[in-house]
Design an enzyme around this catalytic site. Structure first.
Site, PDB file in Angstrom:
ATOM      1  N   GLY A 100      17.414  31.684  -6.798  1.00 25.42           N
ATOM      2  CA  GLY A 100      17.713  31.265  -8.165  1.00 25.42           C
ATOM      3  C   GLY A 100      16.502  31.346  -9.072  1.00 25.42           C
ATOM      4  O   GLY A 100      16.600  31.788 -10.230  1.00 25.42           O
ATOM      5  N   SER A 111      15.476  26.366  -9.497  1.00 25.49           N
ATOM      6  CA  SER A 111      14.085  25.917  -9.404  1.00 25.49           C
ATOM      7  C   SER A 111      13.345  26.476  -8.195  1.00 25.49           C
ATOM      8  O   SER A 111      12.133  26.286  -8.065  1.00 25.49           O
ATOM      9  CB  SER A 111      14.037  24.381  -9.356  1.00 25.49           C
ATOM     10  OG  SER A 111      14.699  23.894  -8.199  1.00 25.49           O
ATOM     11  N   SER A 112      14.051  27.162  -7.296  1.00 23.78           N
ATOM     12  CA  SER A 112      13.393  27.701  -6.105  1.00 23.78           C
ATOM     13  C   SER A 112      14.189  28.877  -5.558  1.00 23.78           C
ATOM     14  O   SER A 112      15.324  29.132  -5.970  1.00 23.78           O
ATOM     15  CB  SER A 112      13.268  26.611  -5.018  1.00 23.78           C
ATOM     16  OG  SER A 112      14.557  26.176  -4.593  1.00 23.78           O
ATOM     17  N   GLY A 113      13.574  29.590  -4.628  1.00 25.12           N
ATOM     18  CA  GLY A 113      14.268  30.648  -3.898  1.00 25.12           C
ATOM     19  C   GLY A 113      14.848  31.744  -4.768  1.00 25.12           C
ATOM     20  O   GLY A 113      14.246  32.178  -5.762  1.00 25.12           O
ATOM     21  N   ILE A 142      21.905  29.191 -14.584  1.00 23.28           N
ATOM     22  CA  ILE A 142      21.776  29.428 -13.144  1.00 23.28           C
ATOM     23  C   ILE A 142      21.696  28.089 -12.434  1.00 23.28           C
ATOM     24  O   ILE A 142      20.742  27.318 -12.642  1.00 23.28           O
ATOM     25  CB  ILE A 142      20.505  30.229 -12.805  1.00 23.28           C
ATOM     26  CG1 ILE A 142      20.431  31.522 -13.626  1.00 23.28           C
ATOM     27  CG2 ILE A 142      20.452  30.550 -11.311  1.00 23.28           C
ATOM     28  CD1 ILE A 142      19.106  32.241 -13.484  1.00 23.28           C
ATOM     29  N   TYR A 156      28.561  27.110   7.487  1.00 20.90           N
ATOM     30  CA  TYR A 156      27.989  27.914   6.405  1.00 20.90           C
ATOM     31  C   TYR A 156      28.840  29.161   6.143  1.00 20.90           C
ATOM     32  O   TYR A 156      29.168  29.464   4.987  1.00 20.90           O
ATOM     33  CB  TYR A 156      26.563  28.322   6.759  1.00 20.90           C
ATOM     34  CG  TYR A 156      25.868  29.071   5.643  1.00 20.90           C
ATOM     35  CD1 TYR A 156      25.424  28.407   4.506  1.00 20.90           C
ATOM     36  CD2 TYR A 156      25.645  30.446   5.731  1.00 20.90           C
ATOM     37  CE1 TYR A 156      24.786  29.088   3.477  1.00 20.90           C
ATOM     38  CE2 TYR A 156      25.016  31.138   4.715  1.00 20.90           C
ATOM     39  CZ  TYR A 156      24.585  30.451   3.589  1.00 20.90           C
ATOM     40  OH  TYR A 156      23.970  31.132   2.568  1.00 20.90           O
TER      41      TYR A 156
END
Length: 267
Positions: free
Chosen positions: A15, A11-13, A7, A142
């Site tokens: 994911g 490390s955050s959110g 992945i 975005y």
């Protein structure tokens, strides 16, 4: 044999939520971070990866293959947000966004496909966005970066189908993560033609994220896709109205849909 999962941005959110959920389900999970050694509280294995750097991508994938002998699932999750009037977003920030959200996933897929061809199997899940289905005001960069990844996936699916590789998109809506704090915001310029309306939009966007769904919903959806024999091309995960907005875009005349968006965003 336990499936090995990589992945990006683990490390955050979203994911992190996906990685922890899949690890609990018994998969061998590797997440990535640009500085993995600086993160001490991760519940999954973390390796260094900067998706803007081809050598970093190749090194990460080679390391996992050396350790595990294979990679069964790639989840292209690493991404960054960006907001602002297109006229006022610095070009270098636009380039950085595409480097992370488009070119990074492309390079990661190119680096992992030879291994999946050798295995004669593999699954690539590209995390895009419901925003990638429509041009949203003050999120032009975005929306376009995520929309580009959606179309790249459609093309690559057909190119790789004969190799036993499956590729799919998962487009989330608003989820309660820290993405707003990590998003690049073009500054609100005093006296700008966009000053008041852009500030209003920034406030609205941050409210949507803080009031978003629980990231565990994405983790559950990803797990179901991994367990699916023949995944669909597109998945959408989020609040009903966010998903329904894609349906409306498909069936309504362009100007009518534009008017609905402008009313929603109070433009």
């Amino acid at each position: 044999m336990k499936k090995v999962i990589l992945i990006t941005g683990g490390s955050s959110g979203i994911g992190k939520a996906i990685g922890e959920f899949l690890s609990e389900k018994g998969f061998v999970v590797y997440g990535t971070s640009r500085n993995a050694s600086a993160i001490s509280n991760s519940k999954i294995k973390l390796v260094d990866l900067d998706v803007r750097n081809s050598d970093s991508i190749k090194s990460c994938i080679a390391k996992i293959i050396e350790l595990e002998g294979r990679i069964d699932v790639l989840i292209n999750n690493a991404g960054v947000g960006i907001t602002g009037p297109l006229e006022e977003i610095p070009l270098e920030e636009i380039k950085n966004n595409f480097e992370t959200n488009v070119f990074g996933p492309i390079e990661t897929m190119k680096a992992i496909l030879p291994q999946m061809r050798t295995q004669k199997s593999g699954l690539i899940i590209n995390i895009t966005s419901i925003a990638g289905y429509m041009g949203l005001p003050f999120r032009s960069v975005y929306s376009s970066s995520k929309g580009a990844l959606e179309l790249i996936t459609e093309s690559l699916r057909m190119e790789t189908k004969s190799f036993g590789v499956h590729i799919t998109n998962v487009a989330p809506g608003d989820f309660a993560t820290d993405i707003a704090s990590r998003r690049f915001h073009a500054p609100v310029i005093k006296g700008s033609a966009y000053e008041k309306v852009y500030q209003t939009q920034l406030d609205m966007m941050n409210e949507h994220v803080s009031g978003g769904s629980n990231p565990i919903e994405m983790a559950v959806a990803i797990h179901q896709i991994i367990e699916t024999k023949n995944p669909k091309i597109h998945y959408k995960v989020g609040a009903f109205m966010q998903k329904f907005s894609i349906v409306l875009k498909r069936i309504l005349p362009d100007k009518m849909y534009e008017k609905i968006l402008m009313n929603h965003y109070k433009l």
